[in-house]
Design a protein around this motif. Structure first.
Motif, PDB file in Angstrom:
ATOM      1  N   VAL A 119       0.835  -1.207   0.000  1.00 22.55           N
ATOM      2  CA  VAL A 119       0.000   0.000   0.000  1.00 22.55           C
ATOM      3  C   VAL A 119       0.867   1.254   0.000  1.00 22.55           C
ATOM      4  O   VAL A 119       0.584   2.211  -0.733  1.00 22.55           O
ATOM      5  CB  VAL A 119      -0.999  -0.021   1.173  1.00 22.55           C
ATOM      6  N   LEU A 120       1.930   1.260   0.782  1.00 20.45           N
ATOM      7  CA  LEU A 120       2.826   2.426   0.788  1.00 20.45           C
ATOM      8  C   LEU A 120       3.448   2.658  -0.588  1.00 20.45           C
ATOM      9  O   LEU A 120       3.574   3.809  -1.026  1.00 20.45           O
ATOM     10  CB  LEU A 120       3.920   2.265   1.848  1.00 20.45           C
ATOM     11  N   ALA A 121       3.820   1.588  -1.274  1.00 19.86           N
ATOM     12  CA  ALA A 121       4.389   1.723  -2.625  1.00 19.86           C
ATOM     13  C   ALA A 121       3.346   2.296  -3.578  1.00 19.86           C
ATOM     14  O   ALA A 121       3.651   3.158  -4.410  1.00 19.86           O
ATOM     15  CB  ALA A 121       4.899   0.375  -3.128  1.00 19.86           C
ATOM     16  N   ALA A 122       2.114   1.832  -3.455  1.00 18.56           N
ATOM     17  CA  ALA A 122       1.035   2.329  -4.318  1.00 18.56           C
ATOM     18  C   ALA A 122       0.756   3.803  -4.038  1.00 18.56           C
ATOM     19  O   ALA A 122       0.650   4.617  -4.969  1.00 18.56           O
ATOM     20  CB  ALA A 122      -0.225   1.497  -4.113  1.00 18.56           C
ATOM     21  N   VAL A 123       0.670   4.152  -2.779  1.00 20.89           N
ATOM     22  CA  VAL A 123       0.370   5.536  -2.387  1.00 20.89           C
ATOM     23  C   VAL A 123       1.521   6.470  -2.752  1.00 20.89           C
ATOM     24  O   VAL A 123       1.292   7.615  -3.146  1.00 20.89           O
ATOM     25  CB  VAL A 123       0.017   5.601  -0.877  1.00 20.89           C
ATOM     26  N   ALA A 124       2.744   5.978  -2.680  1.00 17.75           N
ATOM     27  CA  ALA A 124       3.895   6.797  -3.079  1.00 17.75           C
ATOM     28  C   ALA A 124       3.823   7.140  -4.562  1.00 17.75           C
ATOM     29  O   ALA A 124       4.213   8.226  -4.981  1.00 17.75           O
ATOM     30  CB  ALA A 124       5.202   6.066  -2.769  1.00 17.75           C
ATOM     31  N   GLY A 128      -3.975   8.749  -4.392  1.00 20.63           N
ATOM     32  CA  GLY A 128      -5.359   8.284  -4.405  1.00 20.63           C
ATOM     33  C   GLY A 128      -5.511   6.772  -4.315  1.00 20.63           C
ATOM     34  O   GLY A 128      -6.622   6.263  -4.130  1.00 20.63           O
ATOM     35  N   ALA A 129      -4.397   6.048  -4.425  1.00 24.00           N
ATOM     36  CA  ALA A 129      -4.457   4.587  -4.338  1.00 24.00           C
ATOM     37  C   ALA A 129      -4.912   4.130  -2.962  1.00 24.00           C
ATOM     38  O   ALA A 129      -5.351   2.988  -2.800  1.00 24.00           O
ATOM     39  CB  ALA A 129      -3.099   3.976  -4.678  1.00 24.00           C
ATOM     40  N   GLU A 142       0.002   6.694   9.340  1.00 23.55           N
ATOM     41  CA  GLU A 142       1.330   6.639   8.716  1.00 23.55           C
ATOM     42  C   GLU A 142       1.246   6.301   7.228  1.00 23.55           C
ATOM     43  O   GLU A 142       2.231   6.447   6.506  1.00 23.55           O
ATOM     44  CB  GLU A 142       2.221   5.642   9.442  1.00 23.55           C
ATOM     45  N   VAL A 143       0.115   5.833   6.787  1.00 16.77           N
ATOM     46  CA  VAL A 143      -0.051   5.505   5.363  1.00 16.77           C
ATOM     47  C   VAL A 143      -0.581   6.733   4.684  1.00 16.77           C
ATOM     48  O   VAL A 143      -0.167   7.176   3.701  1.00 16.77           O
ATOM     49  CB  VAL A 143      -1.013   4.306   5.151  1.00 16.77           C
TER      50      VAL A 143
END
Length: 143
Positions: A119-124, A128-129, A142-143
């Motif tokens: 999820v962190l990779a997607a949000v980075a 909007g992910a 933290e996310v």
């Protein structure tokens, strides 16, 4: 022509959409013979031009780890939507997809939608992910 391996291979090596000229409804691979949609070399040539050509590959090839990774590199992670369910749950495959296209998180398994690193990779890549993350991670500051 749709069943002639050499003709199809030469055509898709030049343009992944070449098969649409051989089909009635203009969908690449959709009307190609089952044999050719299951031919790894033909599909590899098509996804090299456009990763979304994975859509019309046989189910066996949609589960081919190397082919799916290659398709995502060729088309920014979006082909994850056409990968097998098994590969949608493969952490390496999903991380590769979301690192290029954060919205690909929507196609990941429920388990990986709850994986903090994924999820962190997607949000980075695309803030909007977070919309596609698990309920628990959506509430994590933290996310």
């Amino acid at each position: 022509l749709k069943g002639d391996r050499e003709v199809v291979l030469a055509a898709v090596a030049q343009n992944s959409n070449a098969l649409h000229y051989l089909s009635r409804d203009l969908s690449p691979f959709k009307n190609a013979s089952e044999e050719l949609r299951g031919d790894r070399e033909v599909v590899l040539a098509a996804v090299a031009q456009n990763g979304l050509a994975l859509r019309y590959a046989t189910e066996d090839l949609k589960g081919d780890h190397g082919l799916v990774l290659f398709a995502m590199v060729a088309h920014d992670g979006l082909p994850l939507q056409y990968a097998s369910e098994e590969l949608k749950g493969n952490r390496e495959v999903v991380l590769a997809a979301v690192a290029q296209y954060g919205r690909a998180l929507q196609f990941a398994s429920e388990e990986l939608k709850g994986d903090r690193e994924v999820v962190l990779a997607a949000v980075a890549q695309y803030g909007g992910a977070l919309e596609y993350a698990s309920k628990e991670l959506k509430g994590d500051r933290e996310v």
